[in-house]
Design an enzyme around this catalytic site. Structure first.
Site, PDB file in Angstrom:
ATOM      1  NE  ARG A  31       9.537   9.027 -66.721  1.00 13.63           N
ATOM      2  CZ  ARG A  31       9.493   9.006 -65.874  1.00 13.63           C
ATOM      3  NH1 ARG A  31      10.740   8.897 -65.447  1.00 13.63           N
ATOM      4  NH2 ARG A  31       8.546   9.335 -65.478  1.00 13.63           N
TER       5      ARG A  31
ATOM      6  CG  HIS B  65       8.031  13.392 -62.982  1.00  9.53           C
ATOM      7  ND1 HIS B  65       8.764  13.821 -63.378  1.00  9.53           N
ATOM      8  CD2 HIS B  65       8.345  14.243 -61.511  1.00  9.53           C
ATOM      9  CE1 HIS B  65       9.731  13.200 -62.607  1.00  9.53           C
ATOM     10  NE2 HIS B  65      10.100  13.482 -61.390  1.00  9.53           N
TER      11      HIS B  65
ATOM     12  CD  GLU C 117       9.728   8.392 -58.510  1.00 11.91           C
ATOM     13  OE1 GLU C 117       9.673   8.942 -57.672  1.00 11.91           O
ATOM     14  OE2 GLU C 117      10.820   7.815 -58.392  1.00 11.91           O
TER      15      GLU C 117
ATOM     16  CG  ASN D 161      10.971   6.047 -61.881  1.00  9.91           C
ATOM     17  OD1 ASN D 161      11.282   5.665 -63.001  1.00  9.91           O
ATOM     18  ND2 ASN D 161      10.647   7.393 -61.449  1.00  9.91           N
TER      19      ASN D 161
ATOM     20  CE1 TYR E  95      17.912   7.590 -59.570  1.00 14.47           C
ATOM     21  CE2 TYR E  95      15.274   7.751 -59.222  1.00 14.47           C
ATOM     22  CZ  TYR E  95      16.162   8.226 -59.668  1.00 14.47           C
ATOM     23  OH  TYR E  95      16.251   9.351 -60.246  1.00 14.47           O
TER      24      TYR E  95
ATOM     25  CD  GLU F 230      12.972   9.637 -62.106  1.00 20.16           C
ATOM     26  OE1 GLU F 230      12.781   9.238 -61.506  1.00 20.16           O
ATOM     27  OE2 GLU F 230      11.380   9.357 -62.620  1.00 20.16           O
TER      28      GLU F 230
HETATM   29  C1  GAL Z   1      12.731  10.515 -58.325  1.00 19.95           C
HETATM   30  C2  GAL Z   1      12.340  11.690 -58.852  1.00 19.95           C
HETATM   31  C3  GAL Z   1      13.456  12.623 -60.088  1.00 19.95           C
HETATM   32  C4  GAL Z   1      14.388  13.145 -59.325  1.00 19.95           C
HETATM   33  C5  GAL Z   1      14.868  11.886 -58.605  1.00 19.95           C
HETATM   34  C6  GAL Z   1      15.953  12.012 -57.824  1.00 19.95           C
HETATM   35  O1  GAL Z   1      11.955  10.062 -57.524  1.00 19.95           O
HETATM   36  O2  GAL Z   1      11.039  10.959 -60.004  1.00 19.95           O
HETATM   37  O3  GAL Z   1      12.259  13.658 -60.246  1.00 19.95           O
HETATM   38  O4  GAL Z   1      13.940  13.640 -58.618  1.00 19.95           O
HETATM   39  O5  GAL Z   1      14.430  10.904 -58.274  1.00 19.95           O
HETATM   40  O6  GAL Z   1      16.065  12.310 -56.515  1.00 19.95           O
END
Ligand code: GAL
Length: 499
Positions: free
Chosen positions: A88, A134, A181, A324, A326, A397
């Site tokens: 991607r 992006h 995002e 996405n 984390y 992501e």
């Molecule tokens: C996401 C973003 C990425 C990268 C990642 C880690 O929000 O799409 O480009 O920066 O966070 O911080």
């Protein structure tokens, strides 16, 4: 035991993922390409930011970044050695249309670069996933009419840019993402102000902007322009090209600080709705097309309304749920009921905690303040999204930084042995496979963030998220595979069903 990795703990997950499951890594043009002003590329708002003193933590720019513009063939080889079947990446709008607008000329050299990259990927058996946006708006559109603050003009320009991409690449590209995002873009660029185009009410740091209104306008512009682009794709390109198109939303899990406390439970629900349902309800929801009620209640008429035509464009405008994610947080309510919530609040009136009431941590620390390893939150989030929207999920992501990677080249073996990152991937991807196997959640892709250490926006080179360690001091940005790349290769081999 395969190449030093043992999947005994995941034995029952063998073959849990569908045989056509797509996995690989994600990147973004401004973070890796470099060549910021080469071969006719116009400046983007991120180039402007990088060249404004004081805007990037380590005062760096993305002028060279990883030099993927020059070394894309090596990158494809690297990915092949990592065993991925998909990649991607995003297109730089101002590389394709240097001045950005519907009446500005296209840049053939920029188009040729992406066309070559796509061919190289396909020849290596790697499926390209393209993100149109992006975060890098052509600087000329910001100068001319403040880009997304002017919905009418922006929609025309974004649609034309998308059309050029479908025309030139749609014969070979079958996976399109319009926006990456939109929520982070709107909040970091127009509320907090640290991201391009650096707008915020914080006058100590930024000259222009209004945190109380602009993020909501910019969010709306993204939704509506996304809807227009999807309509163009579905009407004019999808019938003959046969691809899919959608939008990728950011979202982390929010858990009540005290599950017994009703106000904390309401805070967690608000957190998810402000962060995720803000975009996901209009696109993927059922019933009346609108923003979540809790947003309307807090923001009133600062939140735009959808016209009838916009409602039609936006509802159902994504073939899949692009996800996405984390980490996870514990939350409580900030301002008690009855007291005024400041108009600059843009997260739903919350307080955040690393531990819950019982002192349980949200997870192991990374090298990034907000990011901890919280697979338990990912597991809950997958279920929340699936039950609320019931769309096939493409994880686009997910990844982490890890401490101790800020060393000089060549990095020592123990630095490349990134056990924290391996544990992150092991636990998150394990939760994903469990969600598929145990609950039948329809998940079709996983993209780790990210292929290689890169220019992490306003953090510069201080956050290393890659499965490849980059020597930023060397002219050729030498690539050193970390052990997590080998781990993921074996792990996905174990988890994906054999054809
Ligand atoms: C996401 C973003 C990425 C990268 C990642 C880690 O929000 O799409 O480009 O920066 O966070 O911080």
């Amino acid at each position: 035991m395969v190449n030093g990795f043992d999947f005994a703990l995941e034995a029952e997950l063998k073959g849990a993922l569908r045989k056509d499951f797509l996995w690989g890594y994600a990147t973004a043009a401004p973070q890796i390409e470099g060549a910021w002003n080469i071969d006719g590329k116009g400046p983007s708002t991120w180039d402007v930011l990088a060249h404004t003193p004081g805007r990037v933590l380590d005062n760096s720019t993305g002028d060279d970044a990883c030099r993927s513009y020059d070394f894309f063939k090596e990158d494809v080889k690297l990915m092949k050695s990592y065993g991925v079947n998909a990649y991607r990446f995003s297109l730089s709008w101002s590389r394709i249309i240097p001045l950005g607008s519907a009446s500005d000329p296209v840049n053939e050299a920029g188009l040729a670069f992406y066309s070559d990259l796509i061919d190289e990927l396909l020849a290596a058996g790697i499926t390209p996933f393209l993100t149109l946006f992006h975060w890098d708006v052509p600087a000329a559109l910001e100068e001319r009419y403040k880009s997304m603050l002017n919905q009418d003009k922006f929609v025309k320009d974004f649609v034309r840019y998308a059309r050029v991409c479908f025309e030139r690449f749609g014969d070979r590209v079958k996976h399109w993402i319009t926006y990456n995002e939109p929520g982070v873009y709107a909040l970091a660029g127009y509320a907090g102000g640290a991201h391009a185009p650096n707008r915020s009410s914080d006058r100590e740091k930024y000259d222009e902007g209004d945190t109380s209104t602009e993020p909501w306008i910019v969010g709306h512009t993204q939704l509506v322009s996304h809807g227009h682009v999807v309509k163009v794709y579905r009407d004019e390109f999808q019938p003959k090209q046969g691809g899919t198109i959608g939008i990728t939303l950011s979202g982390n899990w929010s858990e009540p600080w005290d599950v017994e406390d009703e106000s904390d439970r309401a805070a967690a629900q608000r957190a998810l709705e402000f962060e995720i349902a803000w975009f996901a309800d209009p696109v993927h929801g059922i019933g009346e097309v609108d923003y979540p009620a809790c947003m309307r209640e807090q923001l009133g008429d600062r939140l735009p309304t959808f016209t009838d035509n916009e409602k039609k464009l936006v509802r159902g405008s994504s073939d899949f749920y692009g996800m996405n994610t984390y980490t996870a947080f514990f939350v409580r309510t900030a301002v008690p009921p009855g007291s005024p919530i400041p108009p600059e609040d843009h997260k739903g009136n919350l307080l955040w905690f690393d531990e819950n009431k019982q002192g349980v941590s949200r997870g192991a620390e990374s090298d990034t303040e907000w990011l901890r390893t919280s697979p338990w939150g990912f597991a809950k989030l997958l279920r929340w999204i699936w039950s609320r929207y019931h769309k096939p999920i493409f994880v686009t992501e997910n990844g982490t930084t890890t401490k101790g990677e800020h060393v000089s080249a060549p990095p020592r073996e123990d630095v490349l042995n990134d056990t924290h990152r391996i544990e992150f991937y092991r636990s998150y991807v394990g939760e994903l496979a469990k969600a598929v196997k145990e609950e039948g959640i329809d998940i079709r892709s996983y993209f780790g963030w990210t292929l290689m250490d890169n220019w992490e926006w306003a953090k510069g080179y201080t956050d290393r998220f890659g499965v490849t360690w980059i020597d930023f001091e060397s002219p050729e940005k030498t690539r050193y595979p970390k052990r997590s790349a080998a781990f993921n290769r074996q792990y996905f081999k174990h988890l994906i069903a054999e054809a």
